[in-house]
Design an enzyme around this catalytic site. Structure first.
Site, PDB file in Angstrom:
ATOM      1  N   LYS A 162       0.826  -1.208   0.000  1.00 30.82           N
ATOM      2  CA  LYS A 162       0.000   0.000   0.000  1.00 30.82           C
ATOM      3  C   LYS A 162       0.867   1.269   0.000  1.00 30.82           C
ATOM      4  O   LYS A 162       0.600   2.218  -0.726  1.00 30.82           O
ATOM      5  CB  LYS A 162      -0.908   0.011   1.234  1.00 30.82           C
ATOM      6  CG  LYS A 162      -1.924  -1.138   1.276  1.00 30.82           C
ATOM      7  CD  LYS A 162      -2.851  -0.961   2.468  1.00 30.82           C
ATOM      8  CE  LYS A 162      -3.693  -2.182   2.771  1.00 30.82           C
ATOM      9  NZ  LYS A 162      -4.614  -2.601   1.728  1.00 30.82           N
ATOM     10  N   GLU A 251      -9.528  -4.852   1.301  1.00 34.70           N
ATOM     11  CA  GLU A 251      -9.059  -6.226   1.058  1.00 34.70           C
ATOM     12  C   GLU A 251      -9.479  -7.019   2.279  1.00 34.70           C
ATOM     13  O   GLU A 251      -8.898  -6.856   3.346  1.00 34.70           O
ATOM     14  CB  GLU A 251      -7.529  -6.237   0.914  1.00 34.70           C
ATOM     15  CG  GLU A 251      -6.978  -5.377  -0.203  1.00 34.70           C
ATOM     16  CD  GLU A 251      -7.281  -5.950  -1.584  1.00 34.70           C
ATOM     17  OE1 GLU A 251      -7.621  -7.141  -1.682  1.00 34.70           O
ATOM     18  OE2 GLU A 251      -7.199  -5.180  -2.558  1.00 34.70           O
ATOM     19  N   CYS A 285      -5.446 -14.572   3.905  1.00 34.42           N
ATOM     20  CA  CYS A 285      -6.782 -14.335   3.342  1.00 34.42           C
ATOM     21  C   CYS A 285      -7.089 -15.315   2.216  1.00 34.42           C
ATOM     22  O   CYS A 285      -8.248 -15.532   1.890  1.00 34.42           O
ATOM     23  CB  CYS A 285      -6.861 -12.904   2.832  1.00 34.42           C
ATOM     24  SG  CYS A 285      -5.473 -12.482   1.790  1.00 34.42           S
ATOM     25  N   GLU A 461      -5.208  -4.171  -4.859  1.00 38.27           N
ATOM     26  CA  GLU A 461      -3.812  -3.840  -4.586  1.00 38.27           C
ATOM     27  C   GLU A 461      -3.027  -4.293  -5.805  1.00 38.27           C
ATOM     28  O   GLU A 461      -3.522  -5.086  -6.608  1.00 38.27           O
ATOM     29  CB  GLU A 461      -3.306  -4.626  -3.384  1.00 38.27           C
ATOM     30  CG  GLU A 461      -3.769  -4.091  -2.061  1.00 38.27           C
ATOM     31  CD  GLU A 461      -3.276  -4.946  -0.908  1.00 38.27           C
ATOM     32  OE1 GLU A 461      -3.274  -4.445   0.202  1.00 38.27           O
ATOM     33  OE2 GLU A 461      -2.915  -6.116  -1.121  1.00 38.27           O
TER      34      GLU A 461
HETATM   35  P1  NAD Z   1      -8.850  -6.754  11.700  1.00 35.26           P
HETATM   36  O1  NAD Z   1      -9.967  -6.315  10.836  1.00 35.26           O
HETATM   37  O2  NAD Z   1      -9.133  -7.165  13.095  1.00 35.26           O
HETATM   38  O3  NAD Z   1      -7.755  -5.583  11.825  1.00 35.26           O
HETATM   39  C1  NAD Z   1      -7.187  -4.989  10.676  1.00 35.26           C
HETATM   40  C2  NAD Z   1      -6.767  -3.573  11.014  1.00 35.26           C
HETATM   41  O4  NAD Z   1      -7.947  -2.798  11.271  1.00 35.26           O
HETATM   42  C3  NAD Z   1      -5.916  -3.442  12.277  1.00 35.26           C
HETATM   43  O5  NAD Z   1      -4.940  -2.452  12.080  1.00 35.26           O
HETATM   44  C4  NAD Z   1      -6.919  -3.013  13.334  1.00 35.26           C
HETATM   45  O6  NAD Z   1      -6.331  -2.318  14.395  1.00 35.26           O
HETATM   46  C5  NAD Z   1      -7.821  -2.110  12.507  1.00 35.26           C
HETATM   47  N1  NAD Z   1      -9.177  -1.892  13.037  1.00 35.26           N
HETATM   48  C6  NAD Z   1      -9.957  -2.759  13.735  1.00 35.26           C
HETATM   49  N2  NAD Z   1     -11.147  -2.181  14.022  1.00 35.26           N
HETATM   50  C7  NAD Z   1     -11.130  -0.942  13.481  1.00 35.26           C
HETATM   51  C8  NAD Z   1     -12.079   0.130  13.425  1.00 35.26           C
HETATM   52  N3  NAD Z   1     -13.273   0.035  13.998  1.00 35.26           N
HETATM   53  N4  NAD Z   1     -11.740   1.254  12.761  1.00 35.26           N
HETATM   54  C9  NAD Z   1     -10.531   1.365  12.153  1.00 35.26           C
HETATM   55  N5  NAD Z   1      -9.584   0.387  12.198  1.00 35.26           N
HETATM   56  C10 NAD Z   1      -9.885  -0.752  12.854  1.00 35.26           C
HETATM   57  O7  NAD Z   1      -8.092  -7.906  10.911  1.00 35.26           O
HETATM   58  P2  NAD Z   1      -6.821  -8.754  11.326  1.00 35.26           P
HETATM   59  O8  NAD Z   1      -7.216  -9.764  12.365  1.00 35.26           O
HETATM   60  O9  NAD Z   1      -5.657  -7.879  11.609  1.00 35.26           O
HETATM   61  O10 NAD Z   1      -6.525  -9.515   9.945  1.00 35.26           O
HETATM   62  C11 NAD Z   1      -7.213 -10.635   9.560  1.00 35.26           C
HETATM   63  C12 NAD Z   1      -8.260 -10.336   8.517  1.00 35.26           C
HETATM   64  O11 NAD Z   1      -7.685  -9.640   7.429  1.00 35.26           O
HETATM   65  C13 NAD Z   1      -8.832 -11.618   7.927  1.00 35.26           C
HETATM   66  O12 NAD Z   1     -10.210 -11.494   7.718  1.00 35.26           O
HETATM   67  C14 NAD Z   1      -8.086 -11.733   6.600  1.00 35.26           C
HETATM   68  O13 NAD Z   1      -8.732 -12.516   5.635  1.00 35.26           O
HETATM   69  C15 NAD Z   1      -7.974 -10.307   6.200  1.00 35.26           C
HETATM   70  N6  NAD Z   1      -6.874 -10.151   5.239  1.00 35.26           N
HETATM   71  C16 NAD Z   1      -7.177  -9.892   3.937  1.00 35.26           C
HETATM   72  C17 NAD Z   1      -6.161  -9.785   2.993  1.00 35.26           C
HETATM   73  C18 NAD Z   1      -6.468  -9.497   1.539  1.00 35.26           C
HETATM   74  O14 NAD Z   1      -5.537  -9.229   0.795  1.00 35.26           O
HETATM   75  N7  NAD Z   1      -7.719  -9.570   1.113  1.00 35.26           N
HETATM   76  C19 NAD Z   1      -4.832  -9.948   3.392  1.00 35.26           C
HETATM   77  C20 NAD Z   1      -4.564 -10.211   4.733  1.00 35.26           C
HETATM   78  C21 NAD Z   1      -5.588 -10.308   5.655  1.00 35.26           C
END
Ligand code: NAD
Length: 497
Positions: A162, A251, A285, A461
């Site tokens: 990103k 994503e 993911c 991305e």
């Molecule tokens: P998450 O959604 O818990 O957290 C992701 C980010 O969002 C963190 O930095 C967290 O602090 C922030 N966040 C959480 N709540 C928020 C809010 N209310 N407002 C703003 N920011 C907030 O996810 P995670 O556990 O870190 O990652 C796992 C998830 O990510 C899985 O669902 C996975 O599939 C997905 N993922 C997707 C890809 C893709 O390329 N599509 C890649 C990696 C992970």
């Protein structure tokens, strides 16, 4: 005084004074605190966004020549490549992923800086075929201040995907890495400064998602939000972004089907499934979390798969021989256990694994698990984000395609494994997913657009698409021959549009 290091926010080219509240970052393989980070308050977030807006407006980066952006980002790639060993150790420590995976993944991260540096340097605008003595140029401008919210599972890779795209396009970037594994990203400020990035163009701030992440995403001064995370996080952010008219790239999660056809020999099918399913202990993911196995190879496949999964070496992530590392925390172990319990209640059969584990009595681990089940079961439709894989016996090619497409709300990655050339094309064309691999899985390149359909996300991305999504398109219409005559007393064949 504690000897646990505190890594504070990187703002305007320096590490700021620490916040009063601190968050501990834990090594999931042994439960030890490895560092603390800031819990950035709402006032501080608002202040950083305001300063970033001034940096965008008054600073040199948005106006820098493409050649200058190219020079800075390519130098950053060179600096990062020289420091990869240090990042491998850190990334392994904060995520609990096996070191052999981190070696392979991190060696490629500098390519994202090189790719987007090159895109910035060679990107050409367009001239449209506008009717008449008119030239219409299309140019791309940076958006402004963009927020990037990143997850813990591939901390540096996802953040650099990103950051590189946004900086190449001339934006000011505020990154909020996951509070669970932020340490490698927090080191990028100094590295990009050393590469020549002006102060204030890359801001890296820490905190909980529900606090700092939320405060950041609520700012109406943002020009874009780029999230990688779960669907619930998207649902928390998207309404306010929509009200503020801030565009979003998201994503999100996945439930990738791995489609295994009878033209494969069984050993090949098992190798494919192991690779697709158990990288990162299933915490990606695109984890191949649904094995859709054709009935003609099913029995032999299951026999060999069970043996091979039982042989996987779960252990200390820093040991090069370890194949299955930790999951990210206690909550993740509990989520995995709950999935196994529900799967059994749904009539599924646990073929192997199914239980929490520790290494030398410590850490958060879960045994690699395969569960024979039906396509509609909870474990076959919903994202586990752990080493728990659903296996479904399928009667035909049509049934494999139907289950791949219909039984989950996700549509991010999918893989099709077959030695039948016609079948490979036929099935790949019918699978609804943002990324379909044929005889492969997890394959990723900075040039290859990455992103899902349906509840797996919006936008991409990687590739030119990601670069363009960090720009706004300006149309300049240059008239070099039509006099305005519309309101003249005698108008003949006048044109107004
Ligand atoms: P998450 O959604 O818990 O957290 C992701 C980010 O969002 C963190 O930095 C967290 O602090 C922030 N966040 C959480 N709540 C928020 C809010 N209310 N407002 C703003 N920011 C907030 O996810 P995670 O556990 O870190 O990652 C796992 C998830 O990510 C899985 O669902 C996975 O599939 C997905 N993922 C997707 C890809 C893709 O390329 N599509 C890649 C990696 C992970």
């Amino acid at each position: 005084m504690s000897d646990i290091p505190h890594i504070s926010n990187w703002v305007d080219g320096v590490h700021e004074a620490s916040s009063s509240e601190k968050i501990s970052v834990v090594n999931p393989a042994n439960g030890q605190i490895i560092a603390t980070i800031d819990a950035t308050t709402q006032d501080n977030v608002n202040d950083i966004v305001r300063k970033s807006v001034s940096t965008f407006k008054d600073g040199p980066w948005a106006r820098a020549d493409a050649s200058e952006r190219y020079a800075v980002l390519s130098k950053a790639a060179t600096l990062l490549r020289a420091r990869i060993p240090e990042f491998i150790e850190l990334e392994t420590r904060q995520t609990g992923r096996p070191i052999r995976e981190m070696r392979a993944q991190l060696a490629r991260v500098p390519e994202w800086l090189e790719y987007f540096a090159s895109v910035a340097r060679v990107y050409e605008g367009r001239v449209t075929p506008f009717k008449g003595p008119v030239i219409n140029t299309l140019t791309r401008l940076p958006l402004g201040v963009v927020a990037q919210i990143t997850p813990w599972n591939h901390p540096l890779l996802i953040a650099m995907k990103k950051i590189a795209a946004a900086l190449a396009a001339g934006n000011v970037v505020i990154v909020k890495p996951s509070e669970l594994a932020p340490l490698s990203v927090l080191k990028m400020g100094e590295l990009l400064k050393e590469a020549g990035l002006p102060d204030g163009v890359l801001q890296i701030i820490s905190g909980y998602g529900r606090e700092t992440g939320k405060f950041l995403c609520e700012s109406p001064l943002l020009a874009k939000i780029d999230l990688t995370g779960g669907i619930l996080t998207y649902r928390a952010i998207a309404p306010i972004a929509a009200l503020n008219m801030v565009p979003m790239t998201a994503e999100l999660g996945g439930k990738a089907p791995v489609c295994l056809f009878p033209s494969l020999d069984v050993e090949q099918a098992v190798k494919a499934a192991l690779f697709a399913s158990f990288i990162a202990s299933g915490q990606t993911c695109v984890t191949g979390s649904r094995l859709l196995v054709h009935k003609d190879i099913y029995t032999d496949f299951m026999q060999l798969m069970e043996r091979r999964v039982k042989e996987l070496r779960l252990g200390d992530p820093q040991d090069s021989r370890t194949q299955i590392g930790a999951v990210i925390n206690k909550a993740s172990v509990e989520r995995c256990s709950a999935f196994v319990e529900r799967a059994s209640n749904d009539g599924g059969k646990v073929i192997c694994g199914g239980k929490p584990a520790t290494v030398e009595g410590k850490g958060f681990f879960f045994e690699p698990t395969i569960i024979e089940t039906n396509a509609g079961a909870d474990v076959a439709c919903n994202e586990v984000f752990g080493p728990i894989i659903a296996v479904i016996k399928c009667e035909s090619e049509d049934e494999i395609i139907r289950i791949a497409n219909d039984d989950t709300a996700y549509a991010l990655g999918a893989s099709v494994w077959t030695n039948d050339f016609n079948q490979a094309h036929r099935v790949a064309a019918k699978i609804e997913a943002g990324i379909v691999w044929v005889n492969g899985h997890h394959l990723n390149d900075p040039s290859s657009p990455w992103g899902g359909f349906k509840e797996s996300g919006v936008g991409k991305e990687n590739g030119q698409e990601a670069f363009e999504s960090y720009t706004k398109l300006k149309s300049t219409v240059i008239n070099y021959g039509i006099q305005p005559t519309w309101f003249d007393p005698e108008t003949l064949n006048a044109r107004y549009g």
